[in-house]
Design an enzyme around this catalytic site. Structure first.
Site, PDB file in Angstrom:
ATOM      1  N   SER A  58       3.612  -2.211  10.483  1.00 53.64           N
ATOM      2  CA  SER A  58       5.062  -2.189  10.706  1.00 53.64           C
ATOM      3  C   SER A  58       5.738  -3.508  10.333  1.00 53.64           C
ATOM      4  O   SER A  58       6.671  -3.957  11.007  1.00 53.64           O
ATOM      5  CB  SER A  58       5.375  -1.799  12.159  1.00 53.64           C
ATOM      6  OG  SER A  58       4.909  -0.482  12.423  1.00 53.64           O
ATOM      7  N   GLY A  67       2.501   2.095  10.826  1.00 48.83           N
ATOM      8  CA  GLY A  67       3.438   3.203  10.670  1.00 48.83           C
ATOM      9  C   GLY A  67       4.130   3.622  11.960  1.00 48.83           C
ATOM     10  O   GLY A  67       4.741   4.693  12.020  1.00 48.83           O
ATOM     11  N   GLU A 120      -5.058  -5.304  10.774  1.00 52.14           N
ATOM     12  CA  GLU A 120      -4.095  -4.225  10.961  1.00 52.14           C
ATOM     13  C   GLU A 120      -4.421  -3.462  12.238  1.00 52.14           C
ATOM     14  O   GLU A 120      -5.232  -2.514  12.213  1.00 52.14           O
ATOM     15  CB  GLU A 120      -4.176  -3.253   9.784  1.00 52.14           C
ATOM     16  CG  GLU A 120      -3.880  -3.863   8.447  1.00 52.14           C
ATOM     17  CD  GLU A 120      -3.298  -2.848   7.485  1.00 52.14           C
ATOM     18  OE1 GLU A 120      -2.181  -3.076   7.015  1.00 52.14           O
ATOM     19  OE2 GLU A 120      -3.943  -1.814   7.228  1.00 52.14           O
ATOM     20  N   ASN A 169       0.868  -1.184   0.000  1.00 51.10           N
ATOM     21  CA  ASN A 169       0.000   0.000   0.000  1.00 51.10           C
ATOM     22  C   ASN A 169       0.899   1.227   0.000  1.00 51.10           C
ATOM     23  O   ASN A 169       1.492   1.563   1.017  1.00 51.10           O
ATOM     24  CB  ASN A 169      -0.886  -0.036   1.254  1.00 51.10           C
ATOM     25  CG  ASN A 169      -1.683   1.245   1.433  1.00 51.10           C
ATOM     26  OD1 ASN A 169      -1.818   2.041   0.493  1.00 51.10           O
ATOM     27  ND2 ASN A 169      -2.211   1.452   2.632  1.00 51.10           N
ATOM     28  N   TRP A 170       0.994   1.861  -1.152  1.00 51.69           N
ATOM     29  CA  TRP A 170       1.908   3.011  -1.269  1.00 51.69           C
ATOM     30  C   TRP A 170       1.335   4.274  -0.624  1.00 51.69           C
ATOM     31  O   TRP A 170       2.018   5.275  -0.527  1.00 51.69           O
ATOM     32  CB  TRP A 170       2.194   3.295  -2.736  1.00 51.69           C
ATOM     33  CG  TRP A 170       2.981   2.231  -3.438  1.00 51.69           C
ATOM     34  CD1 TRP A 170       3.335   0.986  -2.963  1.00 51.69           C
ATOM     35  CD2 TRP A 170       3.520   2.312  -4.764  1.00 51.69           C
ATOM     36  NE1 TRP A 170       4.049   0.306  -3.903  1.00 51.69           N
ATOM     37  CE2 TRP A 170       4.185   1.084  -5.022  1.00 51.69           C
ATOM     38  CE3 TRP A 170       3.509   3.289  -5.766  1.00 51.69           C
ATOM     39  CZ2 TRP A 170       4.827   0.825  -6.232  1.00 51.69           C
ATOM     40  CZ3 TRP A 170       4.148   3.038  -6.973  1.00 51.69           C
ATOM     41  CH2 TRP A 170       4.796   1.815  -7.188  1.00 51.69           C
ATOM     42  N   LYS A 171       0.081   4.222  -0.257  1.00 49.84           N
ATOM     43  CA  LYS A 171      -0.604   5.405   0.321  1.00 49.84           C
ATOM     44  C   LYS A 171      -0.436   6.602  -0.626  1.00 49.84           C
ATOM     45  O   LYS A 171      -0.404   6.421  -1.830  1.00 49.84           O
ATOM     46  CB  LYS A 171      -0.084   5.690   1.723  1.00 49.84           C
ATOM     47  CG  LYS A 171      -0.041   4.453   2.603  1.00 49.84           C
ATOM     48  CD  LYS A 171       0.125   4.763   4.042  1.00 49.84           C
ATOM     49  CE  LYS A 171       0.307   3.469   4.815  1.00 49.84           C
ATOM     50  NZ  LYS A 171       0.154   3.599   6.230  1.00 49.84           N
ATOM     51  N   GLU A 211      -6.742   4.472   7.904  1.00 45.19           N
ATOM     52  CA  GLU A 211      -6.610   5.914   7.605  1.00 45.19           C
ATOM     53  C   GLU A 211      -7.886   6.443   6.950  1.00 45.19           C
ATOM     54  O   GLU A 211      -8.257   7.606   7.151  1.00 45.19           O
ATOM     55  CB  GLU A 211      -5.371   6.138   6.714  1.00 45.19           C
ATOM     56  CG  GLU A 211      -4.091   5.981   7.524  1.00 45.19           C
ATOM     57  CD  GLU A 211      -2.910   5.427   6.751  1.00 45.19           C
ATOM     58  OE1 GLU A 211      -2.911   5.480   5.504  1.00 45.19           O
ATOM     59  OE2 GLU A 211      -1.965   4.929   7.415  1.00 45.19           O
ATOM     60  N   HIS A 218      -9.339   0.858   4.981  1.00 46.03           N
ATOM     61  CA  HIS A 218      -8.057   1.068   5.678  1.00 46.03           C
ATOM     62  C   HIS A 218      -8.280   2.015   6.860  1.00 46.03           C
ATOM     63  O   HIS A 218      -9.118   2.906   6.799  1.00 46.03           O
ATOM     64  CB  HIS A 218      -7.037   1.670   4.701  1.00 46.03           C
ATOM     65  CG  HIS A 218      -5.655   1.681   5.256  1.00 46.03           C
ATOM     66  ND1 HIS A 218      -5.225   2.650   6.123  1.00 46.03           N
ATOM     67  CD2 HIS A 218      -4.613   0.834   5.085  1.00 46.03           C
ATOM     68  CE1 HIS A 218      -3.968   2.390   6.469  1.00 46.03           C
ATOM     69  NE2 HIS A 218      -3.574   1.300   5.843  1.00 46.03           N
ATOM     70  N   GLY A 268       2.865  -1.201   4.300  1.00 43.10           N
ATOM     71  CA  GLY A 268       2.835   0.226   3.982  1.00 43.10           C
ATOM     72  C   GLY A 268       4.239   0.730   3.701  1.00 43.10           C
ATOM     73  O   GLY A 268       4.768   0.565   2.598  1.00 43.10           O
ATOM     74  N   GLY A 269       4.873   1.313   4.709  1.00 40.34           N
ATOM     75  CA  GLY A 269       6.181   1.964   4.535  1.00 40.34           C
ATOM     76  C   GLY A 269       7.211   1.111   3.817  1.00 40.34           C
ATOM     77  O   GLY A 269       7.904   1.587   2.899  1.00 40.34           O
TER      78      GLY A 269
END
Ligand code: PEP
Length: 254
Positions: free
Chosen positions: A213, A172, A166, A9-11, A96, A94, A234-235
């Protein structure tokens, strides 16, 4: 046998040029890891150029959000059928989106049903906040998110959903869940309600990912757990070496 599944997930990261460069570096290595279903979810503007670079590979393309209506006066939104022109997967709910864009279990349900109708594979995200975790409400929150978010789906298609557990406190933050905790939550509060809703076979065949993470350093530990079929990353999905190593760790599960 559930095929291992890893999605990045590149956000809201990467311009088109940056996205092209990242994918060009990843594709030759990822393409060789055939034991794993691999998915990249760039921001909307990069979907088309990334899709063009993924043509002829076994790497799937996903979007990060969509609306549930088929078309009409919904300025700024993207319809399921539009996503399905380019993508096979869609991230739904998600944390967010729930936190910053007021998504609820009910809207997650509408999006999940709309995704399946459009022949998209939804990656439905669930997970408790830090406050809910600390007050011992994980069971209640996660099973409610499953029961409401995935309710009344066409039973024939429910098994196509991918669920990502998640915990919000792990996203993150560098503070991943323990693999044992994630495994137990998935077994008791994701697969169990799914089995009650759609039958044991569906509860056991839905792929369930861990997200929060995940890195090259801890991925193998998660994939060593029986209920965890992969990761939503993610990251670390923005770094070639990290993401490739996570996919390689998932391949060992196959
Ligand atoms: C995510 O955004 O779904 C996620 C899991 O992020 P990170 O890997 O950065 O914690």
């Amino acid at each position: 046998m559930r095929k291992p599944f890893v999605a990045g997930n590149w956000k809201m990261n990467k311009t088109i040029a940056e996205a092209r460069s990242l994918v060009s570096e990843m594709t030759p290595i990822l393409g060789g890891i055939t034991e794993v279903e691999k998915v990249l979810c760039p921001p909307f503007m990069a979907i088309f150029p990334v899709g063009a670079l993924l043509q002829g590979t076994d790497i799937g393309l996903g979007a990060q959000n969509m609306y549930w209506e088929a078309k009409g006066a919904f300025t700024g939104e993207v319809a399921p059928g539009m996503v399905a022109e380019f993508c096979m997967y869609i991230i739904v709910g998600h944390s967010e989106r729930r936190t910053y864009f007021s998504e609820t279990d009910e809207t997650v349900n509408k999006k999940t049903a709309a995704a399946l109708s459009a022949k998209l594979i939804p990656i439905v995200c669930v997970g408790e906040t830090l406050g809910e975790y600390e007050s011992g409400r994980t069971a209640e929150v996660v099973s409610r998110q499953i029961r409401v978010g995935l309710k009344d789906l066409d039973p024939e298609f429910a098994a196509q959903c991918v669920v990502a557990y998640e915990p919000v406190w792990a996203i993150g933050t560098g503070r991943a869940s323990t693999s044992e905790n994630a495994n137990a939550v998935i077994r008791d509060f994701i697969r169990k309600p799914l089995s009650e809703m759609y039958g044991e076979q569906t509860g056991q065949s839905v792929r369930v990912l861990y997200g929060g993470s995940v890195t090259a350093a801890n991925a193998a530990e998660f994939f060593g757990q029986p209920e965890i079929d992969g990761a939503l990353v993610g990251g670390a999905s923005l770094k070639v070496d990290e993401f490739v190593a996570i996919v390689q760790a998932a391949a060992k599960r196959a």
